[in-house]
Design a protein around this motif. Structure first.
Motif: not given
Length: 137
Positions: A101-123
């Motif tokens: 599955l491909t997740l699509q994400m777009v920054a909500p502000t032009t101030k964003a220059r980097d990102f970190k994805i937090q991820f938690s699986a049920s299993d």
């Protein structure tokens, strides 16, 4: 001789100070995994900037034949690593057996220059081994 050596060392130190720090841009460097997912894995990650906003595509793969549930959210960061937007709500994710599955994400502000994805699986492996109940944010 000492004067020449001192000037050479000083010039080298200034060059190092002016150079940007080398950072490895790997999938792992962009993820904050809560637990150790038993069957889910990030297998791709792309980022681009368009109209001043960061766009991210992350590919999550289910390595099992059974459906798997997970949750994710993104922290949007500036050049110094400071968060530039409020915490997003956790988003549920369900992958069918052997699905990518491909997740699509777009920054909500032009101030964003980097990102970190937090991820938690049920299993999670760590939770399954300890006999604890499933984890969700």
């Amino acid at each position: 001789m000492q004067h020449l050596l001192r000037n050479t060392l000083l010039a080298a130190a200034c060059a190092l100070a002016a150079a940007p720090p080398a950072t490895a841009q790997t999938i792992a460097s962009k993820l904050e995994i809560m637990g150790e997912p038993a069957m889910l894995q990030f297998t791709g990650l792309r980022m681009r900037e368009q109209n001043g906003l960061i766009q991210v595509q992350a590919v999550v793969s289910n390595n099992d034949t059974k459906p798997q549930t997970a949750y994710y959210r993104v922290q949007w960061l500036d050049d110094a690593g400071f968060q530039v937007w409020d915490d997003e709500a956790w988003k549920p994710l369900m992958l069918h057996g052997a699905q990518k599955l491909t997740l699509q994400m777009v920054a909500p502000t032009t101030k964003a220059r980097d990102f970190k994805i937090q991820f938690s699986a049920s299993d999670n492996r760590s939770l399954s081994q300890s006999g604890a109940n499933t984890n969700s944010p």
